[in-house]
Motif scaffolding. Structure first.
Motif, mmCIF file in Angstrom:
data_model
loop_
_atom_site.group_PDB
_atom_site.id
_atom_site.type_symbol
_atom_site.label_atom_id
_atom_site.label_comp_id
_atom_site.label_asym_id
_atom_site.label_seq_id
_atom_site.Cartn_x
_atom_site.Cartn_y
_atom_site.Cartn_z
ATOM 1 N N GLY A 36 0.615 -1.123 0.068
ATOM 2 C CA GLY A 36 0.026 0.051 -0.068
ATOM 3 C C GLY A 36 0.838 1.195 -0.197
ATOM 4 O O GLY A 36 0.462 2.176 -0.678
ATOM 5 N N GLN A 37 1.866 1.306 0.933
ATOM 6 C CA GLN A 37 2.644 2.566 0.708
ATOM 7 C C GLN A 37 3.260 2.677 -0.713
ATOM 8 O O GLN A 37 3.645 3.873 -1.280
ATOM 9 C CB GLN A 37 3.869 2.097 1.756
ATOM 10 C CG GLN A 37 4.884 3.373 2.129
ATOM 11 C CD GLN A 37 5.931 3.197 3.175
ATOM 12 O OE1 GLN A 37 6.639 2.542 3.034
ATOM 13 N NE2 GLN A 37 5.793 3.918 4.288
ATOM 14 N N VAL A 38 3.914 1.581 -1.109
ATOM 15 C CA VAL A 38 4.357 1.603 -2.451
ATOM 16 C C VAL A 38 3.408 2.445 -3.540
ATOM 17 O O VAL A 38 3.645 3.237 -4.307
ATOM 18 C CB VAL A 38 4.751 0.306 -3.038
ATOM 19 C CG1 VAL A 38 5.228 0.304 -4.644
ATOM 20 C CG2 VAL A 38 6.138 -0.112 -2.266
ATOM 21 N N ALA A 39 2.102 1.781 -3.473
ATOM 22 C CA ALA A 39 1.254 2.495 -4.486
ATOM 23 C C ALA A 39 0.942 3.823 -4.015
ATOM 24 O O ALA A 39 0.967 4.686 -5.195
ATOM 25 C CB ALA A 39 0.023 1.643 -4.319
ATOM 26 N N ARG A 40 0.939 4.172 -2.952
ATOM 27 C CA ARG A 40 0.664 5.568 -2.556
ATOM 28 C C ARG A 40 1.913 6.484 -3.042
ATOM 29 O O ARG A 40 1.864 7.616 -3.530
ATOM 30 C CB ARG A 40 0.333 5.819 -1.015
ATOM 31 C CG ARG A 40 -0.986 5.122 -0.728
ATOM 32 C CD ARG A 40 -1.435 5.419 0.766
ATOM 33 N NE ARG A 40 -0.558 5.035 1.689
ATOM 34 C CZ ARG A 40 -0.509 3.701 2.245
ATOM 35 N NH1 ARG A 40 -1.562 3.037 1.793
ATOM 36 N NH2 ARG A 40 0.353 3.416 3.121
ATOM 37 N N VAL A 41 3.060 6.015 -2.710
ATOM 38 C CA VAL A 41 4.221 6.744 -3.434
ATOM 39 C C VAL A 41 4.349 7.053 -4.769
ATOM 40 O O VAL A 41 4.776 7.881 -5.093
ATOM 41 C CB VAL A 41 5.487 6.101 -2.619
ATOM 42 C CG1 VAL A 41 6.887 6.398 -3.436
ATOM 43 C CG2 VAL A 41 5.651 6.398 -1.187
ATOM 44 N N ARG A 42 3.995 5.872 -5.340
ATOM 45 C CA ARG A 42 4.132 5.927 -7.040
ATOM 46 C C ARG A 42 2.902 6.907 -7.616
ATOM 47 O O ARG A 42 3.431 7.613 -8.509
ATOM 48 C CB ARG A 42 3.714 4.465 -7.493
ATOM 49 C CG ARG A 42 4.915 3.591 -7.288
ATOM 50 C CD ARG A 42 4.493 2.468 -8.311
ATOM 51 N NE ARG A 42 4.869 2.692 -9.766
ATOM 52 C CZ ARG A 42 5.906 3.007 -10.461
ATOM 53 N NH1 ARG A 42 7.032 2.867 -9.710
ATOM 54 N NH2 ARG A 42 5.755 3.283 -11.638
ATOM 55 N N ALA A 43 1.867 7.273 -6.787
ATOM 56 C CA ALA A 43 0.921 7.969 -7.096
ATOM 57 C C ALA A 43 1.436 9.609 -7.031
ATOM 58 O O ALA A 43 1.085 10.484 -7.833
ATOM 59 C CB ALA A 43 -0.482 7.882 -6.443
ATOM 60 N N LEU A 44 2.451 9.739 -6.065
ATOM 61 C CA LEU A 44 3.067 10.962 -5.703
ATOM 62 C C LEU A 44 4.184 11.236 -6.695
ATOM 63 O O LEU A 44 4.424 12.476 -6.939
ATOM 64 C CB LEU A 44 3.519 11.327 -4.342
ATOM 65 C CG LEU A 44 2.514 11.109 -3.123
ATOM 66 C CD1 LEU A 44 3.022 11.034 -2.017
ATOM 67 C CD2 LEU A 44 1.929 12.446 -3.202
#
Length: 391
Positions: free
Chosen positions: A191-199
């Motif tokens: 989940g953290q990876v996905a949110r960072v990729r969105a940023l």
């Protein structure tokens, strides 16, 4: 009579803020500076030993570099013509020479090799990149340096998503790669990876678990990590679990080695077991800039990509040697530059020239001058502990 001198300084300097990953919290440096003097000229090197990486400590590095046989073994290199000196330095197996009880000492070797390389270049008035080409590494390096794209490495002391979200969108758009340090719990990472990729949609994103995960747990979360857009997973398992690392690759995860890799022997084991896609090369871990490039060539011949990494808290010669290579190396997947501007802010600077990275552009320029083009300042040396020479 020997004319080469080796002067050692222990550098234990408090960092402005700590750096934390799954296995260590670092709040001060742990380096050994080496000054190699020969006929009026001085070259500088640095070791940043980490026991959980190479088994070395500040004490073991000091002991290795203070040994009676060290100066006679490298005296000829210091006084030779440029090409002979470079060839002689490459031919020396410094990790084995400085090792004890069958265990090599790559961090100690890195300090000595960097100091001698810097010394030889300064004696002959040659810039470091020219010397690396003269040493036969032109296939790996550009003819001229260029500002290198710098990764953003986010440790466990601060919320990585909040840190990225606080940056202006234009700054986030310049970031080429984000490395997330992970704790021992695998579950929240996807989940953290996905949110960072969105940023940072234009960046690659990796996770460095620093050997803190177990095989079956990673395999259970592999589909989620792939779906989140993880670019690669750095050193997820306890070191050198070759067969288990191969299983992670079979599950579709790209694997980078760091703690598991510091030598040609590790590379051979890795390739035999098909245990990795990428290697993290660090000057201190690999035994010096020349030996790093030798390992980079072998890695590429084996079909492996490379990242140019750093040790946390490098105070000067190490980051300069990394900068020399990073501004010319062909095709690394990522390049790290440290955060000395955060760890050691203020004046006077620790080195001349001082550490500098353009954070707004995520770029770091080459240094200008012979050798690694950097010297410790008196301000740095005053904060170090001189090591008395052995009789």
């Amino acid at each position: 009579m020997l004319t080469l001198t080796l002067t050692l300084h222990e550098a234990r300097i408090a960092m402005e803020r700590p750096f934390r990953h799954a296995r260590k919290v670092r709040a001060e440096t742990a380096s050994v500076l080496v000054a190699a003097g020969y006929r009026g000229e001085t070259g500088w090197g640095e070791a940043a030993p980490r026991e959980y990486v190479t088994g070395e400590s500040v004490g073991s590095v000091v002991a290795a570099l203070s040994g009676r046989g060290v100066r006679p073994a490298v005296e000829e290199v210091a006084g030779a013509p440029l090409d002979e000196a470079l060839a002689g330095l490459i031919a020396l197996d410094l990790p084995e020479l400085l090792g004890r009880g069958g265990a090599p000492a790559p961090a100690a070797a890195a300090a000595l090799e960097t100091a001698l390389f810097d010394l030889v270049c300064r004696r002959h008035g040659v810039w470091g990149l020219r010397a690396l080409h003269r040493a036969g590494f032109g296939d790996l390096l550009a003819a001229e340096p260029a500002p290198m794209p710098v990764s953003t490495v986010l440790d466990l002391t601060r919320d990585p998503e909040a840190r990225l979200a606080a940056l202006p969108e234009g700054v986030r758009g310049t970031i080429p790669h984000v490395k997330l340090k992970a704790g021992p719990d695998v579950a929240p990472v996807a989940g953290q990876v996905a949110r960072v990729r969105a940023l940072v949609p234009g960046a690659t994103v990796s996770v460095d678990a620093n050997c803190s995960w177990e095989t079956e747990t990673v395999l259970a979360h592999a589909p989620h990590l792939r779906a989140a857009g993880l670019s690669w997973l750095e050193e997820p398992l306890p070191p050198r679990r070759w067969a288990d690392l191969a299983r992670l690759r079979e599950a579709g995860l790209r694997v980078m080695l760091d703690e598991s890799f510091s030598s040609a022997r590790d590379l051979a084991d890795c390739t035999t077991h098909q245990a990795a896609d990428l290697l993290n090369l660090r000057v201190s871990k690999c035994g010096g800039p020349l030996r790093l490039l030798t390992l980079a060539r072998a890695a590429r011949a084996a079909g492996l990509g490379v990242q140019l990494g750093v040790q946390v808290g490098e105070v000067g010669p190490l980051w300069a040697a990394g900068r020399l290579i990073g501004t010319a190396l062909h095709g690394p997947v990522a390049v790290e530059a440290g955060r000395q501007d955060e760890w050691f802010p203020g004046h006077p600077p620790l080195t001349d020239p001082g550490y500098q990275v353009d954070r707004a552009a995520s770029r770091a320029a080459a240094l200008s001058g012979p050798g690694t083009a950097l010297r410790p300042t008196e301000a740095l040396l005053r904060r170090c502990t001189p090591v008395p020479p052995r009789p």
